[in-house]
Write a protein that holds these residues in place. Structure first.
Motif, short mmCIF file in Angstrom:
data_model
loop_
_atom_site.label_atom_id
_atom_site.label_comp_id
_atom_site.label_asym_id
_atom_site.label_seq_id
_atom_site.Cartn_x
_atom_site.Cartn_y
_atom_site.Cartn_z
N PRO A 145 36.21 18.70 19.68
CA PRO A 145 37.44 18.94 20.40
C PRO A 145 37.18 20.11 20.89
CG PRO A 145 38.29 18.09 18.36
CD PRO A 145 36.76 18.13 18.32
N VAL A 146 36.63 21.16 20.50
CA VAL A 146 36.21 22.59 21.10
C VAL A 146 35.38 22.28 22.38
CG1 VAL A 146 35.03 24.82 20.64
CG2 VAL A 146 36.83 23.90 18.96
N LEU A 147 34.27 21.59 22.04
CA LEU A 147 33.31 21.43 23.31
C LEU A 147 33.99 20.72 24.49
CD1 LEU A 147 30.05 20.89 21.42
CD2 LEU A 147 30.92 23.00 22.08
N ALA A 148 34.94 19.49 24.18
CA ALA A 148 35.54 18.93 25.02
C ALA A 148 36.25 19.78 25.83
CB ALA A 148 36.29 17.76 24.37
N SER A 149 36.86 20.72 25.00
CA SER A 149 38.09 21.72 25.73
C SER A 149 37.05 22.64 26.76
CB SER A 149 38.63 22.38 24.85
OG SER A 149 39.65 21.77 24.01
N LEU A 150 36.01 22.90 26.37
CA LEU A 150 35.09 23.88 27.20
C LEU A 150 34.60 23.10 28.54
CD1 LEU A 150 32.88 25.77 24.68
CD2 LEU A 150 34.41 26.65 25.80
N VAL A 189 42.56 32.33 33.21
CA VAL A 189 41.64 32.17 32.08
C VAL A 189 42.37 32.13 30.68
CG1 VAL A 189 40.99 34.69 32.00
CG2 VAL A 189 39.40 32.78 31.16
N PRO A 190 43.35 32.91 30.45
CA PRO A 190 44.04 33.18 29.11
C PRO A 190 44.54 31.64 28.85
CG PRO A 190 44.39 34.96 30.19
CD PRO A 190 43.82 34.04 31.14
N SER A 191 45.18 30.99 29.82
CA SER A 191 45.77 29.55 29.49
C SER A 191 44.76 28.45 29.51
CB SER A 191 46.85 29.29 30.64
OG SER A 191 46.23 29.21 32.16
N LEU A 192 43.65 28.59 30.28
CA LEU A 192 42.48 27.99 30.32
C LEU A 192 41.83 27.89 28.86
CD1 LEU A 192 40.98 28.36 33.54
CD2 LEU A 192 42.21 26.48 32.88
N LEU A 193 41.72 29.23 28.27
CA LEU A 193 40.98 29.19 26.92
C LEU A 193 41.89 28.69 25.58
CD1 LEU A 193 38.34 30.20 25.65
CD2 LEU A 193 39.34 32.65 25.70
N ASN A 194 43.23 28.82 26.01
CA ASN A 194 44.07 28.40 24.86
C ASN A 194 43.82 27.11 24.00
OD1 ASN A 194 47.02 27.31 24.17
ND2 ASN A 194 46.92 29.17 23.54
N PRO A 195 43.35 26.01 24.88
CA PRO A 195 43.40 24.79 24.14
C PRO A 195 41.82 24.92 23.42
CG PRO A 195 43.82 24.32 26.33
CD PRO A 195 43.70 25.91 26.39
N VAL A 196 40.99 25.91 23.33
CA VAL A 196 39.91 26.13 22.92
C VAL A 196 40.23 26.65 21.26
CG1 VAL A 196 37.55 27.20 22.54
CG2 VAL A 196 38.30 26.34 24.70
N LEU A 197 41.07 27.68 21.53
CA LEU A 197 41.52 28.43 20.19
C LEU A 197 42.80 27.90 19.33
CD1 LEU A 197 41.27 31.84 21.88
CD2 LEU A 197 39.50 30.81 20.88
N SER A 198 43.62 27.31 20.15
CA SER A 198 44.69 26.58 19.38
C SER A 198 44.70 25.68 18.21
CB SER A 198 45.87 26.13 20.48
OG SER A 198 45.19 25.24 21.08
#
Length: 392
Positions: A145-150, A189-198
């Motif tokens: 899921p992390v790589l898919a979000s990236l 970029v913060p909102s774009l990165l959120n799915p990677v971290l959440s």
């Protein structure tokens, strides 16, 4: 005084035999026909001596701009080996990363530190993970899921390029529309990165990861891009690995899916907005912008049955296999972007093509990356340090 010395000069109508009334020395002969000449042979030049040394040799083609000056040191240096990324453990102390390198002493301190060794080991690990692997080969594991979000994040950035066309601009480099693209990046970029971290409950890491990601796509003020920005993207991936969001079994996907998508995005940005190469001419002629895809791409070709380093000079191979091997894609891009003789505009790539084995190319490029990127103050002065990549 002889008659020849005291007599009048011969008239223009005098015959050749009259003008040669005194026979020339026996050693004076015509170099064309071998017959006698009217003038003595020129004196034999004296051999070169310390008093009058020979002129300095000047090569016809000047060496490449930014050619490495420490070639011997690079050759003798050890090959960087894969190393595991140390995992960060709670309680975390996330902080905005900052620049710390300003001198050669700082460079030595970083490369001798655990952070420097493990970062280079991470690059070597990524390279090792794609040895003898085509881009289209199935992944050992499903995409996490992390790589898919990236991937989704990078694809969104690519769509923005389509939405923000270049503006009318007379200069060769630096279309100002890139600043509009980068402004949108900084805002979202913060909102774009959120799915990677959440998914892992690591939203607090945003304060440390955003600067790495923001600096991965070039500089909005100078409208340029280079190996320092590329290294910051590698540092962003390293931070995700340190947080255990990227695991070692994910490395093949990180290279063949995520990094390839990042590379495609950067080529798109370079072509659309005419980003200027950061520095004068990139890393001494490998490419005006990139280094890492040459490392990963050479690893892909290790032990290939048919393609050798010299195969980059075969247009059919470049056309048919660039979509599978990053190294060939990079060479193909260079050939399209630069006109003229390949050996002249890309002397380092031409020299590397003479190496017998891809394994030697790969190990040499890893050593060069350390010497020509990670040990260069103009590049590493922009590198960032925080709690995940520590200044030690």
């Amino acid at each position: 005084m002889s008659d020849h010395e005291s007599g009048p000069l011969p008239s223009a109508s005098a015959s050749a035999s009259d003008s040669c009334s005194t026979p020339p020395p026996a050693t004076a002969t015509c170099r064309n026909c071998g017959g006698p000449t009217c003038r003595p042979s020129p004196p034999t030049p004296a051999p070169w001596s310390e008093v009058s040394p020979p002129p300095a040799y000047r090569p016809i083609r000047a060496p490449a701009i930014n050619a490495p000056t420490n070639t011997a040191a690079i050759i003798l240096s050890p090959v960087p080996q894969p190393l595991p990324v140390p995992l960060a453990t709670p309680p975390y102390n996330f902080q905005p990363p900052s620049k710390r390198i300003a001198s050669l002493d700082d460079i030595r301190l970083f490369n001798d530190s655990p952070s420097g060794r493990h970062f280079l080991g991470f690059v070597a690990s990524l390279s090792h993970s794609v040895r003898a692997r085509k881009l289209s080969d199935p992944l050992p594991l499903d995409l996490s899921p992390v790589l898919a979000s990236l991937l989704s994040l990078l694809q969104t950035l690519s769509h923005w390029v389509d939405q923000i066309p270049p503006l009318p601009h007379q200069a060769r480099y630096g279309n100002p529309a890139y600043r509009l693209w980068h402004e949108r990046l900084a805002a979202q970029v913060p909102s774009l990165l959120n799915p990677v971290l959440s998914a892992a409950g690591l939203e607090a890491a945003e304060v440390e990861l955003v600067p790495y990601l923001l600096d991965s796509f070039g500089n909005a003020t100078r409208i340029d891009y280079g190996t320092g920005h590329e290294t910051n993207f590698a540092a962003f991936l390293y931070c995700l690995a340190s947080l255990n969001l990227i695991k070692e079994e994910d490395y093949p996907a990180v290279v063949t899916r995520v990094f390839v998508t990042y590379l495609d995005l950067m080529r798109k940005l370079q072509n659309t907005y005419c980003l200027e190469p950061a520095g004068s001419h990139g890393v001494w002629g490998l490419d005006d912008y990139h280094f890492l895809p040459f490392i990963f791409g050479s690893a892909q070709l290790i032990d290939h049955k048919y393609m050798k380093p010299k195969s980059i000079h075969n247009p059919d191979i470049l056309e048919n296999f660039s979509h599978e091997y990053m190294y060939l894609a990079c060479v193909s891009f260079v050939r399209k972007a630069k006109k003229g003789v390949f050996a002249e505009h890309s002397p380092m790539l031409d020299d590397i093509s003479g190496v017998a084995q891809w394994s030697k190319v790969n190990s040499g490029l890893l050593k060069m990356y350390k010497a020509e990127v990670l040990e260069k103050v103009p590049i590493m002065q922009h590198f960032l340090f925080g709690s995940l990549i520590k200044w030690e």
